[in-house]
Design an enzyme around this catalytic site. Sequence first.
Site, PDB file in Angstrom:
ATOM      1  CG  HIS A  59      -0.440   0.340   2.508  1.00  0.00           C
ATOM      2  ND1 HIS A  59      -0.036  -0.611   3.418  1.00  0.00           N
ATOM      3  CD2 HIS A  59      -0.234   1.530   3.110  1.00  0.00           C
ATOM      4  CE1 HIS A  59       0.391  -0.020   4.522  1.00  0.00           C
ATOM      5  NE2 HIS A  59       0.280   1.283   4.364  1.00  0.00           N
ATOM      6  CG  ASP A  77      -0.047  -3.937   2.819  1.00  0.00           C
ATOM      7  OD1 ASP A  77       0.384  -3.417   1.771  1.00  0.00           O
ATOM      8  OD2 ASP A  77      -0.202  -3.312   3.885  1.00  0.00           O
ATOM      9  CB  SER A 109       2.923   2.356   5.998  1.00  0.00           C
ATOM     10  OG  SER A 109       1.685   2.689   6.524  1.00  0.00           O
TER      11      SER A 109
END
Length: 271
Positions: free
Chosen positions: A83, A126, A221
């Site tokens: 992502h 992911d 992230s």
Amino acid sequence: MKVLVVLTVLAVACAALEVPRKAVYLKDLKQEQRSIEGRITNGNHATEGQVPYIVGISLNSNGNWWWCGGSIIGHTWVLTAAHCTVEADEASLYYGAINYEQPAFRHGVTKNDFIIHPEYRGLTHDIALIKTPHVDFYSLVNKVELPSLNDRYNSYENSWASAAGWGAIYDGSNVVEDLSIVELQVISVGDCQAYYGTQTADQDVICVSTPDGKSTCQGDSGGPLVSNDGSKLIGVTSFVSSYGCQSGGPAGFTRVTSYLEWIKDETDIYY
């Protein structure tokens, strides 16, 4: 800025009935819901050379920039979250940084250097690779080892691991200059599923408890979760509860052991 995935947790009418949780990216939430911004919450400042395998990643699409982390797994490879890269046209990688404004050096890459897992959809699979220029290893810049192929079924339940990143340090702020690190304990898949449901917390996810407000959050992230026992990269920072990073909900990571064969096929890196 690009943000960590968050989950909207729905109430359940009956404890025996599992209700699927809705999952969205923070950038897709309404503005008034953005009360919790990214950070390693309640962690400690990292010391020089403590996390030599982490890279800061500044990503860009049509002039819109966001920040993620990644892990060096080879001289020409960084592992991060899908992502983070899926919408980017280019990225700058910051190596050997404690303060991200003072990296040892930087390398630029384009979307042609991104390898996103072919089954990436929403919160599933992911994970992504970035092909980089060759990097020499030394005390401030070094790789982190992956778990061995023989360890692919290790759940790491109850073990301790360290997460690191440059996420912001208070609500509403941007990423911070100084790298932080926090120790977190892995919980069972079942405990994570009890909170998020089985569609989100599947066998390809590894979750940690977040007591006392200690957690990863937006801006972290793609960063590393590294086992304290053996210093292996076991997770890639992926999602948190939409109630907030300090709400006590488990933090979710992509389980690296589920993707060892894919990483091997793409990079020829394996143990």
